[in-house]
Design an enzyme around this catalytic site. Structure first.
Site, PDB file in Angstrom:
ATOM      1  N   THR A 139     -21.094  35.948 -23.996  1.00  0.00           N
ATOM      2  CA  THR A 139     -22.235  35.689 -24.874  1.00  0.00           C
ATOM      3  C   THR A 139     -23.496  35.727 -24.017  1.00  0.00           C
ATOM      4  O   THR A 139     -23.471  35.299 -22.872  1.00  0.00           O
ATOM      5  CB  THR A 139     -22.085  34.298 -25.518  1.00  0.00           C
ATOM      6  OG1 THR A 139     -20.950  34.312 -26.377  1.00  0.00           O
ATOM      7  CG2 THR A 139     -23.323  33.902 -26.318  1.00  0.00           C
ATOM      8  N   ARG A 193     -14.996  35.426 -38.904  1.00  0.00           N
ATOM      9  CA  ARG A 193     -15.223  34.169 -38.185  1.00  0.00           C
ATOM     10  C   ARG A 193     -16.615  34.183 -37.551  1.00  0.00           C
ATOM     11  O   ARG A 193     -17.008  35.128 -36.872  1.00  0.00           O
ATOM     12  CB  ARG A 193     -14.167  33.983 -37.087  1.00  0.00           C
ATOM     13  CG  ARG A 193     -14.376  32.736 -36.226  1.00  0.00           C
ATOM     14  CD  ARG A 193     -15.112  33.071 -34.934  1.00  0.00           C
ATOM     15  NE  ARG A 193     -15.245  31.914 -34.060  1.00  0.00           N
ATOM     16  CZ  ARG A 193     -15.938  31.919 -32.928  1.00  0.00           C
ATOM     17  NH1 ARG A 193     -16.552  33.008 -32.524  1.00  0.00           N
ATOM     18  NH2 ARG A 193     -16.026  30.834 -32.199  1.00  0.00           N
ATOM     19  N   ASP A 250     -21.069  29.681 -33.011  1.00  0.00           N
ATOM     20  CA  ASP A 250     -22.316  28.923 -32.987  1.00  0.00           C
ATOM     21  C   ASP A 250     -23.549  29.789 -32.742  1.00  0.00           C
ATOM     22  O   ASP A 250     -24.665  29.362 -33.054  1.00  0.00           O
ATOM     23  CB  ASP A 250     -22.254  27.837 -31.902  1.00  0.00           C
ATOM     24  CG  ASP A 250     -22.091  28.424 -30.508  1.00  0.00           C
ATOM     25  OD1 ASP A 250     -21.244  29.322 -30.338  1.00  0.00           O
ATOM     26  OD2 ASP A 250     -22.814  28.011 -29.590  1.00  0.00           O
ATOM     27  N   THR A 257     -23.434  28.812 -24.955  1.00  0.00           N
ATOM     28  CA  THR A 257     -22.318  29.752 -24.823  1.00  0.00           C
ATOM     29  C   THR A 257     -21.038  28.959 -24.627  1.00  0.00           C
ATOM     30  O   THR A 257     -21.030  27.963 -23.917  1.00  0.00           O
ATOM     31  CB  THR A 257     -22.525  30.707 -23.633  1.00  0.00           C
ATOM     32  OG1 THR A 257     -21.263  31.319 -23.298  1.00  0.00           O
ATOM     33  CG2 THR A 257     -23.020  29.970 -22.402  1.00  0.00           C
ATOM     34  N   GLY A 258     -19.967  29.403 -25.283  1.00  0.00           N
ATOM     35  CA  GLY A 258     -18.706  28.683 -25.106  1.00  0.00           C
ATOM     36  C   GLY A 258     -17.866  28.721 -26.360  1.00  0.00           C
ATOM     37  O   GLY A 258     -18.016  29.624 -27.196  1.00  0.00           O
TER      38      GLY A 258
END
Lengths: 342, 342
Positions: free
Chosen positions: A210, A238, A241, A261-262
């Site tokens: 990301t 899907r 965030d 990011t994550g």
């Protein structure tokens, strides 16, 4: 001859300074940096948190990422140095990283279970609190620019799918065939991950990539932008965030600008980007402390792997993560600059 | 004969008590209600903020809305009274309101510029901070139940469009033809609004009808759910705050549960639902005060019309709005109950 030798040495040193800066990594501890009084502007970028432990990637691969982070910083810094807006800087940086196949955004993004790159992006203006985002798009070359168009040329914040694509096309943005985003390397990884058992397939999802940028410009305006392809083999439809204002992206001139990011689901449930701003505003805590609390004390115990970059209104920056690595870098008007992985 | 007359009078009074409660409206000032020590559970619902000033709707229409709000309260209260979970209560209430053509959610939802009902919903569990949401769906009869399935049977929080529909179908939810949602009344209004000039068309968008519920159950668990058709004549693919965790819906056992309604873009940019929780947690302020600040001091000056319902962990409730009206009601284990419009 002596002078000539000296010049050659000086030339060599000056051209190697980038490499020296890149390899002079302070072990990931330099994650919060205070602004000096002279800091008129600053820029922080990330290319995703996650990835394998230090020593796993080849030196060549590491250098390729660091080189691209450096180029991204140069693009954004040029805008900020010349008095451009933080919005222009973060959009330009994210566009560049979307176009770069190394990162999981735009070209080179991961693929869904159906083998398509479904892309999400958002942008927010700290001065006006205006924001724009697109989600689940497959034909817009630069989703972050579509997000900006939504912000500036529609009454809306979030457009998805065909609606976002129709709008982007009407706004004159470059449209591409969905195959444009798929690189041979990603297709190979996707095919491999399809063959793996579900447990191993899940490891694949943790591949970083990301991208995001936050900036403070010479007028004191903050902005943030984030763009992603999400998780490898993710379910069709899907949304993580990245396109959610308050979760993956937030900017407010009175506090800070944040890009995350994550593992997106944890970032949504914890409203991470806005939580950073809220703790600063309501508790009067410094950015460095709130980023540490959110990433290590709130997210980590839940299994919420990831990181964030942020800059506050004084030009203090953080690059905090609870994973092995986060591709990241910063540049400030006082000349400080660094690109890092671990 | 005297006894018989008395019985008839008593019967009449008991069956009119609902009507009396409904018309005994305290002018919208009763927006924050403290819990008594006996309050084991409570439920608050809304059927959307906005609408015309008092005196514009016919008495028959008002009574029809109040009757449905009352039925919705009865459904949720039965669950909570019998020791059921707040999650079950808010899902059941929102399902009922989705099925009711009066509200702008599920059957009777407004239509996009293309004449389709694109539905959004979300749900959040205050005990676990788990959440689920769907957006842009056109074939799921009860989007709030799809949101709950996403929360409980997928690793994700937000699914959109075809991805959400495929998942809902696989989960065994009732699927319908998109025409199921379109009532003759809504089609007529949509056709009228298409003929209006854009400025007048915008007024149409303010029609209330988003539905939501928040609850505290006997185990001290909070939950929130929201469902909507969005804005009349909205752009295809436009997503408002209802399916965004932190914007339209939020629940956290350590603070409160919130469901919002109004001009969604402002609720996204202001991260309204989570902001209520954050101000309570970080400033230690009571729910009543933070709801007033967010709705009247933050949103109203920006043009962010709308409202919210919330319940805190002690069973204190608020129903705050900055519009002419908000269809709403509450019921508590100590017997207090009310349904209101203005």
């Amino acid at each position: 001859m002596k002078t000539k030798t000296l010049l050659i040495i000086l030339f060599f040193i000056s051209h190697c300074s980038l490499l020296i800066a890149q390899t002079d990594i302070p072990g990931g501890s330099l994650n919060a940096i205070s602004a000096s009084m002279n800091n008129q502007w600053c820029l922080v970028i990330h290319g995703g948190a996650g990835g394998p432990p230090k020593g796993t990637m080849s030196v060549e691969d590491e250098q390729a990422y660091l080189q691209k982070l450096d180029e991204a910083l140069a693009i954004g810094s040029n805008i900020l140095r010349n008095g451009g807006s933080s919005l222009d800087a973060v959009e330009s940086v994210v566009r560049f990283m979307e176009d770069c196949p190394l990162f999981n955004a735009g070209k080179g993004a991961v693929l869904t279970e159906k083998g398509v790159a479904e892309l999400d992006a958002s942008i927010m203006d700290g001065k006006t609190l205006r924001a724009g985002a697109v989600a689940g798009v497959t034909t817009i070359r630069n989703p972050v620019s579509a997000a900006r168009k939504v912000m500036e040329h529609s009454p809306h914040v979030l457009l998805i799918d065909g609606g976002a694509e129709g709008f982007a096309k009407a706004q004159g943005l470059e449209m591409v065939d969905p195959s444009y985003f798929i690189t041979p390397k990603i297709r190979e990884r996707w095919e491999k991950s399809k063959k793996q058992d579900p447990a191993k397939g899940k490891d694949q999802e943790k591949k970083p990539g990301t991208v995001g940028a936050v900036a403070l410009d010479q007028n004191g305006n903050l902005a943030a932008a984030t763009s992603t392809g999400g998780m490898m083999n993710k379910m069709h439809g899907r949304i993580g965030d990245s396109p959610i204002i308050g979760a993956g992206t937030y900017a407010n001139n009175s506090t800070c600008a944040v890009s995350c990011t994550g593992y997106g689901e944890y970032f949504i449930r914890n409203v991470v980007a806005y939580d950073i701003s809220a703790m600063m505003e309501y508790r009067g805590m410094p950015l460095e402390e709130v980023a540490r609390i959110v990433i290590h004390e709130k997210l980590k115990p839940q299994g919420g792997e990831g990181g964030l970059i942020a800059v506050d209104k004084e030009g203090r920056i953080v690059m905090e993560f609870n994973t092995n690595a986060m591709f990241r870098g910063y540049m400030m008007s006082d000349g400080r600059k660094e690109v890092m992985i671990y």
